[in-house]
Design an enzyme around this catalytic site. Structure first.
Site, PDB file in Angstrom:
ATOM      1  CB  CYS A   4      22.771   3.998 -26.055  1.00  0.00           C
ATOM      2  SG  CYS A   4      20.920   3.483 -26.360  1.00  0.00           S
ATOM      3  CG  HIS A  36      21.983   2.366 -30.858  1.00  0.00           C
ATOM      4  ND1 HIS A  36      20.983   1.175 -30.512  1.00  0.00           N
ATOM      5  CD2 HIS A  36      21.349   3.427 -29.270  1.00  0.00           C
ATOM      6  CE1 HIS A  36      20.281   1.286 -29.636  1.00  0.00           C
ATOM      7  NE2 HIS A  36      19.764   2.558 -28.652  1.00  0.00           N
TER       8      HIS A  36
END
Length: 343
Positions: free
Chosen positions: A131, A243
């Site tokens: 990711c 994130h």
């Protein structure tokens, strides 16, 4: 016309997001199958706003006739079941770390290296990158086309959802506990995560880096350019979804902030939100649920001859996982690499 699509790990965070994304993007399906471990058999998961799927047992499932398998069950499970699905003729798009560095398995971000898909038939498996790597290479790609990248230094600020539902529950429980004077007992993390940052994601390696940090380096080179040098520090932060990454890039030739802005604004999958004022930047809480990677705070890094620094954020469950997998499936259709869909 549509494809038979199976989602493996359908009861997890990413599996549910895969089902949601397939429906939202109206991927051409004739049937969607939800698969998980035996303990989840019979549970119900949503597909779109109206359809409810009963979860089937992955262990006993017959892969014959399934066109696409979107896998996110954990690396050990993918290691066993992805090859079985591939051998039955199903094209596997695997979100785990199991196959990413296999030479015969393409590691793909559609906005960055869609040409790599033409080699997937060697194993019938395509790997979804980590990711944190996905959002990074989406941001780096347009810059690399302007001025070749030599070196990247990145520090990540990764949400707890990257570690699963239990990790999200732990953040919630510990945060609530602070206000009632309950002692925090870490279970999913090595230290308390509420109101804390933990510079430790995945296992430690012999050289002192964690496997998460290693993944970012080797995956970026495989996807974007084998000559790029990258060093990462991966940090878990008390955020539920999204994130963040602080990135410093050194280039082989000059590049201005204005050139970077122009290139990034034209790049697919990337949104530039960069106003040099209070609040003129993107943060995790704002981009949860968004498909795009957001870039902010682009500025010159004068500590190297040709350098830029920037901040980027992305939804790790969407572009960092489920969306990227569905986009790979869409790209296979676009390139005519799948068998013809059934009526």
């Amino acid at each position: 016309m549509g494809y038979r699509v199976a989602v493996v790990g359908a009861t997890g965070n990413v599996g549910r997001e895969m089902l949601k994304t397939l429906a939202e993007r109206a991927f051409p399906v004739s049937e969607v199958i939800a698969l998980a471990s035996g303990r989840s058999t019979g549970r119900e998961v949503s597909f779109g706003e109206k359809d409810v799927l009963k979860v089937q047992n992955l262990e006993t499932f017959d892969w014959k006739g399934v066109d696409i398998g979107l896998f996110s069950p954990g690396a050990a499970v993918s290691a066993v079941h992805a090859p079985k699905a591939a051998a039955a003729g199903c094209v596997v798009i695997d979100n785990t770390s199991q196959f990413r560095m296999d030479h015969d398995v393409p590691l793909v971000v559609p906005e960055v290296n869609p040409q790599a898909l033409k080699h997937f038939r060697k194993r019938n498996i395509i790997a979804n990158p980590n990711c944190s790597t996905i959002q990074l290479v989406v941001a780096l790609k347009p810059l690399h086309e302007v001025a070749r990248i030599k070196r990247v230094v990145v520090s990540t600020y990764q949400s707890v959802s990257g570690a699963g539902k239990e990790a999200m529950d732990e953040l919630f429980t510990q945060t609530r506990g602070i206000y009632v004077n309950d002692a925090a007992t870490p279970e999913q993390f090595t230290k308390p995560i509420a109101f804390n940052c933990i510079p430790h994601i995945d296992k430690f390696m012999d050289d002192g880096f964690t496997k998460e940090e290693w993944k970012m380096a080797v995956e970026t080179r495989k996807i974007l350019d084998p000559d790029i040098q990258l060093v990462a520090t991966a940090v878990r932060v008390p955020v539920f979804i999204g994130h963040g990454e602080a990135v410093n890039v050194e280039f082989e030739s000059p590049i201005t902030v204005e050139q970077a802005w122009d290139a990034m604004r034209e790049a697919p999958g990337l949104t530039v939100l960069d106003r040099r004022e209070d609040g003129g930047y993107a943060t995790q809480i704002e981009i949860a649920g968004e498909d795009s990677v957001y870039v902010s705070r682009v500025r010159a890094d004068t500590t190297v001859p040709h350098g830029l620094a920037f901040w980027c954020v992305g939804d790790n469950l969407r572009k960092g996982a489920a969306l990227n997998a569905v986009q790979i499936a869409e790209e296979l259709v676009r390139q005519g690499l799948l068998a013809r869909a059934v009526a």
